[in-house]
Design an enzyme around this catalytic site. Structure first.
Site, short mmCIF file in Angstrom:
data_model
loop_
_atom_site.label_atom_id
_atom_site.label_comp_id
_atom_site.label_asym_id
_atom_site.label_seq_id
_atom_site.Cartn_x
_atom_site.Cartn_y
_atom_site.Cartn_z
N ASP A 45 11.86 -3.84 7.29
CA ASP A 45 12.40 -2.82 6.39
C ASP A 45 12.91 -3.43 5.07
O ASP A 45 13.36 -4.57 5.06
CB ASP A 45 13.58 -2.13 7.10
CG ASP A 45 13.43 -0.63 7.05
OD1 ASP A 45 12.41 -0.16 6.52
OD2 ASP A 45 14.32 0.07 7.54
C1 LIG Z 1 -1.42 -6.86 7.15
C2 LIG Z 1 0.02 -6.67 7.29
C3 LIG Z 1 0.60 -6.77 8.63
C4 LIG Z 1 0.75 -6.41 6.20
C5 LIG Z 1 2.20 -6.18 6.21
C6 LIG Z 1 2.59 -5.51 4.95
C7 LIG Z 1 3.98 -4.95 5.08
C8 LIG Z 1 5.11 -5.84 4.74
C9 LIG Z 1 4.12 -3.69 5.53
C10 LIG Z 1 5.43 -3.03 5.71
C11 LIG Z 1 5.24 -1.53 5.62
C12 LIG Z 1 6.46 -0.70 5.64
C13 LIG Z 1 6.22 0.75 5.59
C14 LIG Z 1 7.69 -1.25 5.68
C15 LIG Z 1 8.97 -0.52 5.60
O1 LIG Z 1 9.60 -0.77 4.33
P1 LIG Z 1 9.86 0.44 3.35
O2 LIG Z 1 8.62 0.67 2.55
O3 LIG Z 1 10.30 1.62 4.18
O4 LIG Z 1 11.02 -0.06 2.41
P2 LIG Z 1 12.52 0.55 2.26
O5 LIG Z 1 13.21 0.30 3.58
O6 LIG Z 1 13.10 -0.24 1.12
O7 LIG Z 1 12.38 2.02 1.93
#
Ligand SMILES: CC(C)=CCC/C(C)=C/CC/C(C)=C/COP(=O)(O)OP(=O)(O)O
Length: 282
Positions: A45
């Site tokens: 996150d």
């Molecule tokens: C190929 C592979 C495994 C790639 C990984 C890429 C990656 C780091 C994906 C995370 C996706 C995600 C929705 C994370 C949550 O953070 P958020 O977007 O909800 O951020 P926030 O908590 O700040 O709102």
């Protein structure tokens, strides 16, 4: 003169790099005195907050890539450290079914970015001899992304040094539903799901059909970004997991966060064993 400065800087950089790698190896050596977890799962996150902090692009074309690039590399670094430490199974919550409810352009660019990352993963994981699995309802992905995920699974099937499970289009509730459906289906085919079985055996038969059957239950679940929830992640598998939540944003996770999580896990385990010993003595 400029050449001399550059070569001195390069030398200083190399010395610093070797020093930090030496310190890390010493710390890992100390950690290995205690029990090393077999499986660590990550709830990654804080990617959007990090992108905002870094003023990274939020537009459709670069939004997904720009936002999640640093997060992807953070996962690769964690994979490397875990392998160095001897943690065999690593699981990452990359995309939940609930994430499909985000703005369509955000989902689209995130999916495009995933596709790009799968190609990169193909090169990186082979170097580290990592087997890759995907857990989730892959039917919800585009044909291209699903095909790429399946190719990656097949291409790394022979590796066994570490196992990386990427949870994509995943929620725990969907996993349970899928496993129960499959088990009922098999009952029709094999008559395997015997009604005389006791609950434990029934559960084992259902668990065989879980997406996460490829890995043992996680010893530690690390959640970055400051939340203390599981958010529909590994609900069945986390009965005995040590939960570690940190305020650090996922792309900023570092070796110290991993070390603290493992130290806490070791302390809790020692406490638990001590309590068990006392219970027996009474
Ligand atoms: C190929 C592979 C495994 C790639 C990984 C890429 C990656 C780091 C994906 C995370 C996706 C995600 C929705 C994370 C949550 O953070 P958020 O977007 O909800 O951020 P926030 O908590 O700040 O709102």
């Amino acid at each position: 003169m400029e050449k001399e400065v550059m070569s001195s800087l390069k030398m200083a950089g190399n010395i610093l790099c070797s020093a930090s790698s030496f310190i890390r190896k010493c710390i890992f050596g100390v950690l290995r005195v205690g029990p090393i977890p077999n499986h660590i799962a990550f709830i990654m996150d804080g990617n959007r907050r990090y992108a905002k902090k870094q003023k990274l692009s939020h537009d459709g074309a670069a939004g997904g890539g720009g936002r999640y690039d640093a997060g992807f590399w953070a996962l690769m670094v964690m994979l490397f450290y875990c392998q160095e430490l001897g943690v065999k199974y690593i699981t990452a919550y990359a995309f939940s079914i609930d994430n499909f409810k985000r703005k369509p352009e955000e989902v689209e660019s995130l999916m495009a970015s995933m596709l790009e990352k799968f190609h990169l993963l193909d090169i990186l994981v082979k170097r580290l001899a990592v087997r890759v699995h995907f857990a989730g309802n892959l039917e919800l992905l585009s044909n291209e992304l699903r095909a790429s995920a399946m190719e990656l699974t097949e291409a790394t099937a022979a590796y066994s040094k570490s196992v990386l499970t990427i949870c994509i289009a995943y929620t725990s509730r969907d996993e349970v539903l899928h496993a129960v459906r499959e088990s009922c289906e098999q009952k029709r085919i094999d008559l395997e799901f015997d009604t005389d079985d006791d609950d434990e055996i029934k559960l084992m038969k259902v668990e065989k059909n879980m997406y996460m059957a490829v890995a043992p239950d996680p010893d530690i679940i690390i959640r970055t970004g400051g939340e203390n929830r599981l958010s529909n992640f590994l609900l069945r598998q986390s009965c005995w997991s040590h939960l570690h939540s940190t305020w650090v944003l996922w792309p900023e996770i570092g070796v110290w966060n991993l070390v603290f999580a493992i130290l806490n896990f070791q302390r809790n385990k020692a406490y638990y064993l001590e309590m068990k010993k006392k219970e027996k003595e009474l």
